[in-house]
Design an enzyme around this catalytic site. Structure first.
Site, mmCIF file in Angstrom:
data_model
loop_
_atom_site.group_PDB
_atom_site.id
_atom_site.type_symbol
_atom_site.label_atom_id
_atom_site.label_comp_id
_atom_site.label_asym_id
_atom_site.label_seq_id
_atom_site.Cartn_x
_atom_site.Cartn_y
_atom_site.Cartn_z
ATOM 1 N N SER A 1 0.844 -1.192 0.000
ATOM 2 C CA SER A 1 0.000 0.000 0.000
ATOM 3 C C SER A 1 0.877 1.238 0.000
ATOM 4 O O SER A 1 1.992 1.225 0.543
ATOM 5 C CB SER A 1 -0.910 0.019 1.233
ATOM 6 O OG SER A 1 -1.557 1.281 1.364
ATOM 7 N N SER A 2 0.373 2.317 -0.575
ATOM 8 C CA SER A 2 1.121 3.574 -0.549
ATOM 9 C C SER A 2 1.301 4.100 0.865
ATOM 10 O O SER A 2 2.221 4.880 1.126
ATOM 11 C CB SER A 2 0.412 4.626 -1.408
ATOM 12 O OG SER A 2 -0.883 4.902 -0.896
ATOM 13 N N CYS A 3 0.438 3.675 1.793
ATOM 14 C CA CYS A 3 0.537 4.180 3.168
ATOM 15 C C CYS A 3 1.725 3.590 3.920
ATOM 16 O O CYS A 3 1.992 3.975 5.063
ATOM 17 C CB CYS A 3 -0.755 3.935 3.932
ATOM 18 S SG CYS A 3 -1.050 2.213 4.369
ATOM 19 N N TYR B 1 -0.609 -1.504 10.836
ATOM 20 C CA TYR B 1 -0.864 -2.065 9.510
ATOM 21 C C TYR B 1 0.380 -1.974 8.646
ATOM 22 O O TYR B 1 0.769 -2.941 7.972
ATOM 23 C CB TYR B 1 -2.016 -1.309 8.850
ATOM 24 C CG TYR B 1 -2.265 -1.675 7.405
ATOM 25 C CD1 TYR B 1 -2.978 -2.818 7.070
ATOM 26 C CD2 TYR B 1 -1.773 -0.878 6.369
ATOM 27 C CE1 TYR B 1 -3.204 -3.161 5.740
ATOM 28 C CE2 TYR B 1 -1.990 -1.206 5.045
ATOM 29 C CZ TYR B 1 -2.708 -2.351 4.736
ATOM 30 O OH TYR B 1 -2.917 -2.685 3.425
ATOM 31 N N LYS C 1 2.588 -5.023 6.808
ATOM 32 C CA LYS C 1 2.714 -5.153 5.358
ATOM 33 C C LYS C 1 4.171 -5.011 4.897
ATOM 34 O O LYS C 1 4.589 -5.669 3.928
ATOM 35 C CB LYS C 1 1.837 -4.119 4.661
ATOM 36 C CG LYS C 1 0.349 -4.269 4.945
ATOM 37 C CD LYS C 1 -0.202 -5.591 4.419
ATOM 38 C CE LYS C 1 -0.537 -5.530 2.964
ATOM 39 N NZ LYS C 1 -1.232 -6.748 2.477
ATOM 40 N N HIS D 1 -12.451 3.632 4.359
ATOM 41 C CA HIS D 1 -11.461 4.621 3.974
ATOM 42 C C HIS D 1 -12.170 5.921 3.605
ATOM 43 O O HIS D 1 -13.397 6.022 3.634
ATOM 44 C CB HIS D 1 -10.630 4.101 2.808
ATOM 45 C CG HIS D 1 -9.671 3.018 3.183
ATOM 46 N ND1 HIS D 1 -9.839 1.703 2.807
ATOM 47 C CD2 HIS D 1 -8.534 3.051 3.919
ATOM 48 C CE1 HIS D 1 -8.844 0.967 3.268
ATOM 49 N NE2 HIS D 1 -8.042 1.758 3.953
#
Length: 322
Positions: free
Chosen positions: A108-110, A137, A141, A180
């Site tokens: 994910s970009s986060c 999270y 990841k 989201h």
């Protein structure tokens, strides 16, 4: 992958997994192996190993994960790190043990540092402090990405990792407390419209910028990567352009047809100030997205109207960017 490959889509009922399933079916793949949570608990190591040993799977797309917005991450951080570590560890290891030819892991970009240089290049991962609001999270990841790279280096396992931007579209979660930013705003604007509420209040300032990718474009990118990408380096997946959350809210208000005004709760967090990814690595392979944001919003709202639970009057606070 050939059209007779035996492909396991982990998380096929989720936002991304269901889109991947649609794309594989459209492309003519006929041997798709699907199990929901009641049939296979991906947090159960023994069950996952037995499943892979039994099924003779050729390829894996690992779209199963516990996900959510800022509020969900703040309230359930323990579950976010525990469940994601278990799911990805069990699936990646079992796939390698069973001789799977290729696995795609979704990040994910986060996961990138909070103040990464924009646009964010893949090399920025782990180059600085991450955003605190989704740290459990992100840590999980990042461990999954590291595991894929370690299995590639030590065992020669063909595991690739994609870093999608913020995703939205049919099959999304619209519950105000767990969604989201984008689907959460769709739900709240819709409920405010139905209830006649004069104002919808956004979390934070509305100035953070986010990059949004329609989920069917993401699914198309996943298939493209499975067919054309074999590097151990992570690859960003997105449209290559972003929008301020306040401007996104205006687009959603127009899409929903909400006539009221927007407010801001400045006591609530903004999250990352900006998340625009450098997608030149992916674009160099010949892939481009097909669905623009305005069209994607219309399709998503149409799906919401047809499939979402009947709306109830909602509070006027809208989540900020994830």
């Amino acid at each position: 992958m050939d059209r007779n490959s035996r492909i396991f889509v982990a998380g096929h009922r989720g936002l991304v997994g269901s889109a991947i399933l649609r794309r594989l079916t459209e492309a003519g793949y006929t041997d798709l192996v699907l199990r929901d949570r009641s049939q296979l608990d991906l947090t159960d190591q023994a069950a996952v190993r037995a499943y892979f040993d039994r099924e003779g799977i050729d390829h894996v797309i690992l779209a199963a994960a516990k996900v959510g917005g800022i509020l969900a991450n703040e309230r359930s951080g323990a579950e976010f790190i525990r469940d994601n570590l278990l799911i990805q560890t069990n699936v990646i290891d079992a796939a390698w043990r069973a001789g799977v030819k290729k696995l795609l892991f979704l990040g994910s970009s986060c996961l990138y540092p909070k103040h990464a240089e924009q646009p964010i290049r893949e090399e920025a991962l782990l180059s600085g402090p991450m955003e605190p609001s989704n740290k459990p999270y992100a840590v999980a990841k990042i461990a999954g990405i590291t595991m894929c790279q370690a299995y590639r280096k030590q065992y020669g396992f063909n595991a690739i990792c994609a870093m999608p931007s913020n995703l939205y579209g049919p099959g999304d979660h619209f519950e105000p407390e767990t969604s989201h930013a984008l689907p959460g705003m769709i739900r709240r604007f819709h409920d405010a419209k139905m209830a006649g509420n004069p104002t919808v209040t956004l979390w934070g300032t509305g100035t953070p910028r986010r990059e949004f990718l329609y989920v069917d474009d993401m699914a198309d990118a996943c298939l493209h990567l499975m067919e054309h990408y074999d590097s151990g380096e992570i690859v960003n997946v997105g449209p290559g352009e972003d929008i301020a959350i306040g401007d996104l809210a205006c687009l959603i208000r127009e899409t929903v047809g909400y006539p009221g005004t927007l407010g801001h709760d400045l006591d609530k967090p903004d999250g990352h100030p900006r998340k625009l990814m450098d997608v030149s690595r992916l674009f160099a392979t010949g892939w481009r997205p097909k669905v623009g944001l305005e069209e994607g919003l219309r399709r998503t709202y149409d799906w919401f109207l047809e499939h979402a639970a009947p709306p109830a009057p909602a509070p006027s606070v809208t989540q900020a960017a994830e």
